[in-house]
Design a protein around this motif. Sequence first.
Motif, PDB file in Angstrom:
ATOM      1  N   MET A 178       0.740  -1.140  -0.029  1.00  0.00           N
ATOM      2  CA  MET A 178      -0.205   0.054  -0.480  1.00  0.00           C
ATOM      3  C   MET A 178       1.051   0.844  -0.159  1.00  0.00           C
ATOM      4  N   GLN A 179       0.082   2.247  -0.443  1.00  0.00           N
ATOM      5  CA  GLN A 179       0.664   4.158  -0.578  1.00  0.00           C
ATOM      6  C   GLN A 179      -0.663   4.683   0.044  1.00  0.00           C
ATOM      7  N   TYR A 180       0.127   4.752   1.446  1.00  0.00           N
ATOM      8  CA  TYR A 180      -1.395   5.834   2.398  1.00  0.00           C
ATOM      9  C   TYR A 180      -0.223   6.712   2.557  1.00  0.00           C
ATOM     10  N   LEU A 181      -1.242   7.770   3.556  1.00  0.00           N
ATOM     11  CA  LEU A 181      -0.701   8.242   4.060  1.00  0.00           C
ATOM     12  C   LEU A 181      -2.438   8.591   5.557  1.00  0.00           C
ATOM     13  N   ALA A 182      -1.696   8.154   6.254  1.00  0.00           N
ATOM     14  CA  ALA A 182      -2.646   8.757   7.182  1.00  0.00           C
ATOM     15  C   ALA A 182      -2.998   9.791   8.833  1.00  0.00           C
ATOM     16  N   GLU A 236       8.761   7.762   4.665  1.00  0.00           N
ATOM     17  CA  GLU A 236       9.189   9.046   5.098  1.00  0.00           C
ATOM     18  C   GLU A 236       8.306  10.064   4.220  1.00  0.00           C
ATOM     19  N   PRO A 237       7.215  10.529   5.160  1.00  0.00           N
ATOM     20  CA  PRO A 237       6.161  12.252   4.240  1.00  0.00           C
ATOM     21  C   PRO A 237       7.613  13.122   4.778  1.00  0.00           C
ATOM     22  N   SER A 238       6.358  14.727   3.358  1.00  0.00           N
ATOM     23  CA  SER A 238       7.782  15.425   4.164  1.00  0.00           C
ATOM     24  C   SER A 238       6.662  16.299   4.465  1.00  0.00           C
ATOM     25  N   TYR A 239       6.964  16.769   5.411  1.00  0.00           N
ATOM     26  CA  TYR A 239       6.463  18.347   6.355  1.00  0.00           C
ATOM     27  C   TYR A 239       6.546  19.923   5.965  1.00  0.00           C
ATOM     28  N   TYR A 240       5.354  20.917   5.975  1.00  0.00           N
ATOM     29  CA  TYR A 240       6.184  22.116   5.708  1.00  0.00           C
ATOM     30  C   TYR A 240       5.210  23.284   6.922  1.00  0.00           C
ATOM     31  N   HIS A 294       3.209  12.753   0.988  1.00  0.00           N
ATOM     32  CA  HIS A 294       3.455  11.179   0.850  1.00  0.00           C
ATOM     33  C   HIS A 294       4.455  11.710  -0.177  1.00  0.00           C
ATOM     34  N   PRO A 295       5.763  11.243  -0.699  1.00  0.00           N
ATOM     35  CA  PRO A 295       6.894  11.807  -1.179  1.00  0.00           C
ATOM     36  C   PRO A 295       7.148  10.839  -2.895  1.00  0.00           C
ATOM     37  N   THR A 296       5.986   9.831  -2.622  1.00  0.00           N
ATOM     38  CA  THR A 296       5.675   9.062  -4.004  1.00  0.00           C
ATOM     39  C   THR A 296       4.374   9.455  -4.748  1.00  0.00           C
ATOM     40  N   ALA A 297       3.578   9.252  -3.697  1.00  0.00           N
ATOM     41  CA  ALA A 297       2.328   9.401  -4.597  1.00  0.00           C
ATOM     42  C   ALA A 297       1.491  10.374  -4.072  1.00  0.00           C
ATOM     43  N   PRO A 298       0.613  10.893  -4.883  1.00  0.00           N
ATOM     44  CA  PRO A 298      -0.399  12.222  -4.645  1.00  0.00           C
ATOM     45  C   PRO A 298      -1.375  12.337  -3.082  1.00  0.00           C
ATOM     46  N   LEU A 299      -0.629  12.000  -2.634  1.00  0.00           N
ATOM     47  CA  LEU A 299      -1.426  11.686  -0.804  1.00  0.00           C
ATOM     48  C   LEU A 299      -0.808  12.432  -0.287  1.00  0.00           C
ATOM     49  N   SER A 300      -1.585  13.521   0.616  1.00  0.00           N
ATOM     50  CA  SER A 300      -1.563  15.028   1.010  1.00  0.00           C
ATOM     51  C   SER A 300      -2.076  15.352   2.318  1.00  0.00           C
TER      52      SER A 300
END
Length: 298
Positions: free
Chosen positions: A123-127, A165-169, A203-209
Amino acid sequence: MDSSIVFLCLGMASIVNGDLSIRGPNQNVLEGDSVTLECQYSDNEHNISSVRFESFSQILQMWHPVRSTFWSFCNSIMEQVDDKMVLRISHVTWYFEGRFRCLSDDHTLSAPNNVSKTLSLKMQYLAAIHLSRKGFSGFLGLPQELRVREGDDVALECSASCSEEPSYYWYKEGGDWILPSAVMTLKSVSAEDSGMYTCTAEHPTAPLSIMRNVTLVVLPEDASWFETQSGRVVLMTSFVVACIVVMWATALSVCLYCRKKRVQTKLINDKCQSKPIYKDSTEALHCNYGDKQPLVAV
């Protein structure tokens, strides 16, 4: 078919082991997409209705059957379609990630022909995102409104469960800056620092935010301690502790009272032993009365 064969067709991986095979996605699945898993015999000599799906539990470290009664609550349907057993998941989330296989209950088949190879569902997920203040307990998380005194240092940390590992802003509403970090530190805050701050995780590789907001309220330096967020936490914690102490004290009082009543009842019954009603009797009569005169004179 004794050998194991792996082939790709229309974005699906079919893994064959003996008489039973499992088919599903051969690449990472994006959270929210639909997924279809299929179990099928290599020939039509066996009844497909005796085949079930199984998933591997990382917690229990064992295989367990995929039951339609449970998975129906997860937007999933398990049904027989012609010569296949099909599991359709209309909206996959992170907890669907894992290993799946097909298992046949047909007694005419023996291992390893009654079980398929393992299919891994990636899975490519962002919880959900989580905000906390550094230096303070993160158990309760961060409220929508954070109240601090003027001159305090405030460090807010942003975290999220992600397949990578996600990116944060960080940025402030109405501000002209963006901080590419999971931690935002404000030194010696003043009234100008009040406002709404937003942390965004991508998400670094998927269109998830995903994002979350927090409103910072800067109080005067001489504000009462209970007006700040840390003061409110202390008050809430003290209230919870006081409630627990009261409940324990009440339970202890009830237990002691019940024990005292049992002891008193036992003493009354012991004193209530009378002499035998017959001269030669070896048994005494129990009573609950205060009459001490024997029925038969000795």
